[in-house]
Write a protein that holds these residues in place. Structure first.
Motif, PDB file in Angstrom:
ATOM      1  N   HIS A  11     -44.514  24.301   4.762  1.00 50.91           N
ATOM      2  CA  HIS A  11     -44.862  25.493   5.538  1.00 50.91           C
ATOM      3  C   HIS A  11     -43.712  25.709   6.512  1.00 50.91           C
ATOM      4  N   VAL A  12     -43.053  26.861   6.399  1.00 51.55           N
ATOM      5  CA  VAL A  12     -41.795  27.098   7.097  1.00 51.55           C
ATOM      6  C   VAL A  12     -41.828  28.438   7.825  1.00 51.55           C
ATOM      7  N   HIS A  13     -41.402  28.424   9.085  1.00 50.52           N
ATOM      8  CA  HIS A  13     -41.115  29.685   9.771  1.00 50.52           C
ATOM      9  C   HIS A  13     -39.620  29.942   9.615  1.00 50.52           C
ATOM     10  N   TYR A  14     -39.259  31.207   9.465  1.00 50.14           N
ATOM     11  CA  TYR A  14     -37.863  31.536   9.208  1.00 50.14           C
ATOM     12  C   TYR A  14     -37.536  32.928   9.727  1.00 50.14           C
ATOM     13  N   THR A  15     -36.246  33.133   9.953  1.00 57.29           N
ATOM     14  CA  THR A  15     -35.689  34.463  10.183  1.00 57.29           C
ATOM     15  C   THR A  15     -34.418  34.535   9.363  1.00 57.29           C
ATOM     16  N   GLY A  16     -34.341  35.542   8.481  1.00 59.15           N
ATOM     17  CA  GLY A  16     -33.172  35.726   7.625  1.00 59.15           C
ATOM     18  C   GLY A  16     -32.288  36.828   8.177  1.00 59.15           C
ATOM     19  N   LYS A  17     -30.977  36.543   8.232  1.00 60.53           N
ATOM     20  CA  LYS A  17     -30.016  37.502   8.787  1.00 60.53           C
ATOM     21  C   LYS A  17     -28.848  37.713   7.832  1.00 60.53           C
ATOM     22  N   LEU A  18     -28.264  38.902   7.928  1.00 62.38           N
ATOM     23  CA  LEU A  18     -27.046  39.221   7.187  1.00 62.38           C
ATOM     24  C   LEU A  18     -25.837  38.863   8.040  1.00 62.38           C
ATOM     25  N   ASP A  20     -23.766  40.648   9.539  1.00 61.93           N
ATOM     26  CA  ASP A  20     -23.635  41.448  10.762  1.00 61.93           C
ATOM     27  C   ASP A  20     -24.690  41.105  11.815  1.00 61.93           C
ATOM     28  N   GLY A  21     -25.548  40.098  11.515  1.00 61.69           N
ATOM     29  CA  GLY A  21     -26.571  39.673  12.460  1.00 61.69           C
ATOM     30  C   GLY A  21     -27.893  40.409  12.326  1.00 61.69           C
ATOM     31  N   SER A  22     -27.948  41.436  11.476  1.00 64.34           N
ATOM     32  CA  SER A  22     -29.204  42.170  11.328  1.00 64.34           C
ATOM     33  C   SER A  22     -30.224  41.318  10.576  1.00 64.34           C
ATOM     34  N   VAL A  23     -31.479  41.417  11.006  1.00 66.18           N
ATOM     35  CA  VAL A  23     -32.574  40.651  10.412  1.00 66.18           C
ATOM     36  C   VAL A  23     -33.114  41.421   9.211  1.00 66.18           C
ATOM     37  N   PHE A  24     -33.167  40.758   8.041  1.00 63.90           N
ATOM     38  CA  PHE A  24     -33.723  41.409   6.851  1.00 63.90           C
ATOM     39  C   PHE A  24     -35.131  40.925   6.543  1.00 63.90           C
ATOM     40  N   ASP A  25     -35.539  39.782   7.110  1.00 61.33           N
ATOM     41  CA  ASP A  25     -36.902  39.289   6.907  1.00 61.33           C
ATOM     42  C   ASP A  25     -37.177  38.190   7.916  1.00 61.33           C
ATOM     43  N   THR A  26     -38.455  38.061   8.294  1.00 67.40           N
ATOM     44  CA  THR A  26     -38.858  37.015   9.221  1.00 67.40           C
ATOM     45  C   THR A  26     -40.340  36.727   9.040  1.00 67.40           C
ATOM     46  N   SER A  27     -40.727  35.508   9.368  1.00 64.55           N
ATOM     47  CA  SER A  27     -42.143  35.156   9.365  1.00 64.55           C
ATOM     48  C   SER A  27     -42.737  35.298  10.765  1.00 64.55           C
ATOM     49  N   GLU A  28     -41.908  35.712  11.729  1.00 65.56           N
ATOM     50  CA  GLU A  28     -42.375  35.862  13.105  1.00 65.56           C
ATOM     51  C   GLU A  28     -43.603  36.776  13.143  1.00 65.56           C
ATOM     52  N   GLY A  29     -44.650  36.299  13.813  1.00 67.16           N
ATOM     53  CA  GLY A  29     -45.881  37.079  13.921  1.00 67.16           C
ATOM     54  C   GLY A  29     -46.778  36.969  12.701  1.00 67.16           C
ATOM     55  N   ARG A  30     -46.388  36.156  11.723  1.00 68.41           N
ATOM     56  CA  ARG A  30     -47.176  35.958  10.505  1.00 68.41           C
ATOM     57  C   ARG A  30     -47.379  34.466  10.269  1.00 68.41           C
ATOM     58  N   ASP A  31     -48.181  34.131   9.272  1.00 66.35           N
ATOM     59  CA  ASP A  31     -48.318  32.742   8.860  1.00 66.35           C
ATOM     60  C   ASP A  31     -46.986  32.259   8.311  1.00 66.35           C
ATOM     61  N   PRO A  32     -46.745  30.946   8.380  1.00 67.92           N
ATOM     62  CA  PRO A  32     -45.506  30.425   7.806  1.00 67.92           C
ATOM     63  C   PRO A  32     -45.444  30.672   6.301  1.00 67.92           C
ATOM     64  N   LEU A  33     -44.242  30.721   5.777  1.00 71.12           N
ATOM     65  CA  LEU A  33     -44.023  30.787   4.336  1.00 71.12           C
ATOM     66  C   LEU A  33     -44.407  29.429   3.765  1.00 71.12           C
ATOM     67  N   THR A  34     -45.213  29.430   2.708  1.00 75.02           N
ATOM     68  CA  THR A  34     -45.647  28.190   2.068  1.00 75.02           C
ATOM     69  C   THR A  34     -45.163  28.190   0.625  1.00 75.02           C
ATOM     70  N   PHE A  35     -44.516  27.090   0.226  1.00 76.51           N
ATOM     71  CA  PHE A  35     -44.037  26.973  -1.149  1.00 76.51           C
ATOM     72  C   PHE A  35     -43.864  25.509  -1.502  1.00 76.51           C
ATOM     73  N   GLU A  36     -43.774  25.220  -2.799  1.00 76.96           N
ATOM     74  CA  GLU A  36     -43.575  23.859  -3.271  1.00 76.96           C
ATOM     75  C   GLU A  36     -42.101  23.641  -3.583  1.00 76.96           C
ATOM     76  N   LEU A  37     -41.521  22.631  -2.961  1.00 79.68           N
ATOM     77  CA  LEU A  37     -40.122  22.301  -3.213  1.00 79.68           C
ATOM     78  C   LEU A  37     -39.942  21.847  -4.659  1.00 79.68           C
ATOM     79  N   GLY A  38     -38.861  22.284  -5.270  1.00 83.36           N
ATOM     80  CA  GLY A  38     -38.547  21.899  -6.635  1.00 83.36           C
ATOM     81  C   GLY A  38     -39.131  22.814  -7.688  1.00 83.36           C
ATOM     82  N   LYS A  39     -39.853  23.843  -7.301  1.00 80.24           N
ATOM     83  CA  LYS A  39     -40.482  24.769  -8.258  1.00 80.24           C
ATOM     84  C   LYS A  39     -39.766  26.111  -8.343  1.00 80.24           C
TER      85      LYS A  39
END
Length: 142
Positions: A11-18, A20-39
């Motif tokens: 379960h990961v919180h993240y902010t993705g940037k380009l 130029d520093g602009s944010v293209f996606d973030t989990s801020e204000g939402r549940d963390p991203l959940t995924f299985e490593l290796g899949k």
């Protein structure tokens, strides 16, 4: 303290940037991203960044486009006659359209330009060809 490894559900919180520093996606204000490593549920660079992290650890990682959405491919840009579009539809630059390939796969394309006879479409992922930077925090394993 355990570290995230292949097979773990993370379960990961993240902010993705380009670049130029602009944010293209973030989990801020939402549940963390959940995924299985290796899949292969997220882009390879993001999975590599999370692997080995401990709960509560934060880091910033930058990875090249080939570990993200790949390079932009010219063969994924094409022109279609306007008559192939739904009747009455007036394509505007930046519109996203859903298409189906000859083999039945669904894909999104973006209108890049149009004239009275044809429409130019781009099926590249919007982030293709871009290096990405992520601020990542591992919230939970399991």
């Amino acid at each position: 303290m355990s570290q995230a490894k292949s097979g773990d559900t993370v379960h990961v919180h993240y902010t993705g940037k380009l670049d130029d520093g602009s944010v293209f996606d973030t989990s801020e204000g939402r549940d963390p991203l959940t995924f299985e490593l290796g899949k292969n549920m997220v882009v390879p660079g993001f999975e590599k960044a999370v692997t080995g992290m401990a709960v509560g650890e934060k880091k910033t990682v930058t990875f090249p486009s080939d570990e993200a959405y790949g390079p932009r491919l010219d063969q994924l840009t094409f022109t279609v006659p306007r008559e192939n579009l739904p009747e009455g539809y007036d394509p505007q630059e930046g519109d996203t359209l859903g298409m189906e390939t000859r083999d039945g796969r669904k894909m999104d394309v973006v209108v890049t330009s149009s004239d009275e006879k044809s429409v130019q479409l781009d099926a590249n992922h919007p982030l293709a060809g871009q290096d990405l930077t992520f601020d990542v925090e591992l919230v939970k394993i399991g």
